[in-house]
Design an enzyme around this catalytic site. Structure first.
Site, PDB file in Angstrom:
ATOM      1  N   ASN A   8      45.966  -1.337 -12.205  1.00  0.00           N
ATOM      2  CA  ASN A   8      45.400  -0.291 -11.347  1.00  0.00           C
ATOM      3  C   ASN A   8      46.539   0.212 -10.471  1.00  0.00           C
ATOM      4  OD1 ASN A   8      44.014   1.296  -9.543  1.00  0.00           O
ATOM      5  ND2 ASN A   8      42.952  -0.404  -8.524  1.00  0.00           N
ATOM      6  N   LYS A  10      46.591   2.679  -8.474  1.00  0.00           N
ATOM      7  CA  LYS A  10      46.149   3.264  -7.204  1.00  0.00           C
ATOM      8  C   LYS A  10      46.890   4.597  -6.973  1.00  0.00           C
ATOM      9  CE  LYS A  10      45.054  -1.370  -5.739  1.00  0.00           C
ATOM     10  NZ  LYS A  10      44.794  -2.311  -4.686  1.00  0.00           N
ATOM     11  N   HIS A  94      35.625   0.267  -6.916  1.00  0.00           N
ATOM     12  CA  HIS A  94      36.726  -0.520  -6.343  1.00  0.00           C
ATOM     13  C   HIS A  94      36.499  -0.644  -4.832  1.00  0.00           C
ATOM     14  CE1 HIS A  94      40.690  -1.695  -4.976  1.00  0.00           C
ATOM     15  NE2 HIS A  94      40.909  -2.111  -6.207  1.00  0.00           N
ATOM     16  N   GLU A  96      38.405  -0.377  -2.402  1.00  0.00           N
ATOM     17  CA  GLU A  96      39.036   0.685  -1.596  1.00  0.00           C
ATOM     18  C   GLU A  96      38.145   1.923  -1.575  1.00  0.00           C
ATOM     19  OE1 GLU A  96      42.892   0.598  -3.476  1.00  0.00           O
ATOM     20  OE2 GLU A  96      43.188  -1.387  -2.606  1.00  0.00           O
ATOM     21  N   GLU A 166      36.582  -8.966  -7.690  1.00  0.00           N
ATOM     22  CA  GLU A 166      37.755  -8.842  -6.822  1.00  0.00           C
ATOM     23  C   GLU A 166      37.349  -9.152  -5.383  1.00  0.00           C
ATOM     24  OE1 GLU A 166      40.955  -6.114  -8.532  1.00  0.00           O
ATOM     25  OE2 GLU A 166      39.506  -4.817  -7.578  1.00  0.00           O
ATOM     26  N   GLY A 172      45.700  -7.183  -2.365  1.00  0.00           N
ATOM     27  CA  GLY A 172      46.905  -6.706  -1.683  1.00  0.00           C
ATOM     28  C   GLY A 172      47.336  -7.578  -0.523  1.00  0.00           C
ATOM     29  N   SER A 208      45.640  -9.968  -5.842  1.00  0.00           N
ATOM     30  CA  SER A 208      46.971 -10.591  -5.739  1.00  0.00           C
ATOM     31  C   SER A 208      47.386 -11.358  -6.989  1.00  0.00           C
ATOM     32  CB  SER A 208      47.056 -11.483  -4.496  1.00  0.00           C
ATOM     33  OG  SER A 208      46.895 -10.700  -3.330  1.00  0.00           O
TER      34      SER A 208
HETATM   35  P1  PGA Z   1      46.382  -6.349  -5.951  1.00  0.00           P
HETATM   36  O1  PGA Z   1      45.219  -5.269  -6.192  1.00  0.00           O
HETATM   37  O2  PGA Z   1      46.703  -6.967  -7.283  1.00  0.00           O
HETATM   38  O3  PGA Z   1      47.521  -5.566  -5.383  1.00  0.00           O
HETATM   39  O4  PGA Z   1      45.830  -7.356  -5.002  1.00  0.00           O
HETATM   40  C1  PGA Z   1      44.169  -5.531  -7.079  1.00  0.00           C
HETATM   41  C2  PGA Z   1      43.219  -4.363  -7.092  1.00  0.00           C
HETATM   42  O5  PGA Z   1      43.040  -3.723  -6.055  1.00  0.00           O
HETATM   43  O6  PGA Z   1      42.629  -4.034  -8.127  1.00  0.00           O
END
Ligand code: PGA
Length: 247
Positions: A8, A10, A94, A96, A166, A172, A208
């Site tokens: 992803n 983003k 997601h 976010e 997740e 992140g 992560s």
């Molecule tokens: P990350 O993000 O691997 O940077 O923690 C995962 C995601 O948001 O899908």
């Protein structure tokens, strides 16, 4: 089953970064050990599809889709248009999108319905916050997210559905859920899907993920793959994660 590794991206990667990413990817021969997928910014989907086609065995998807069909919705991207571009999947829900763009369970249900109507394979993201986890509400939150997104839909073909677990506190942040925690949650999600959807749904873990922790997650049969944010931006890390899947 072949493990699924989704990058992803983003709101990252300039055009030049994308070129460099695929040049790097093409250097190492990708074995068909995993199903590798990337979700770039929507504007880059056509160019990525072209590069992914040249490289072979990389699927390209969208990070979001509109909750309505075509019409006067400035700035949105419809499921129909994604379908026209022949995207291979769409990420919905997601954290976010839920947190920064205030997408409610109701909106996410509409997005699922749109994707279903246009036969777009879906990766539905679910996850609990740190305070929900601390209050031991993880499963309540996940089941509520699943029920509202999936059970109010008139669509019945769940064969194209993948779920990504997740935990929000792991995205992140560098903190991953422990292997044991993930296994337990995945088992419960799988049971929920069997009971309510009557199908086996692949469940990915995200939060992560890095080349260092990917092998352990991928060693479990309860983890069908990984949704990778930060580490998917570097071809070498993404590749290393793909290569860490068991043969
Ligand atoms: P990350 O993000 O691997 O940077 O923690 C995962 C995601 O948001 O899908």
């Amino acid at each position: 089953m072949q493990k699924i590794i989704v990058g992803n991206w983003k709101m990252n990667q300039k055009l030049s970064d994308i070129g460099a990413f695929f040049t790097e990817m093409s250097k190492i021969k990708m074995e068909l050990r995993v199903k590798a997928m990337i979700a770039p910014q929507s504007i880059h989907i056509p160019i990525l599809k072209e590069m992914a086609f040249t490289l072979g065995n990389i699927y390209v998807g969208a990070q979001n889709v509109a909750a309505t069909s075509n019409g006067a919705f400035t700035g949105e991207i419809s499921a129909e248009s994604l379908r026209d571009l022949e995207v291979d999947f769409v990420i919905i829900g997601h954290s976010e999108r839920r947190q920064l763009f205030f997408e409610s369970n109701e909106v996410i249900q509409k997005k699922v319905a749109q994707a279903m109507t246009h036969s777009l394979p879906i990766i539905l993201c679910i996850g609990e916050s740190l305070s929900e986890k601390e209050k031991q509400k993880t499963l309540d939150v996940l089941f509520e997210q699943l029920s509202s997104a999936l059970l109010n839909s008139s669509a019945v073909d769940w064969s194209q559905l993948t779920i990504a677990y997740e935990p929000i506190w792991a995205i992140g942040t560098g903190k991953t859920a422990s292997f044991q925690e993930v296994i337990e949650v995945h088992e419960k999600i799988k049971e929920w899907c069997r009971q309510h959807l009557k199908v086996e749904v692949p469940i990915l873990y995200g939060g992560s993920v890095k080349p260092e922790n990917a092998p352990q997650f991928l060693s479990s049969e309860l983890i069908d793959g990984l949704l990778v944010g930060g580490a998917s931006l570097r071809a070498q890390d993404f590749k290393a994660i793909c290569m860490s899947a068991p043969r």
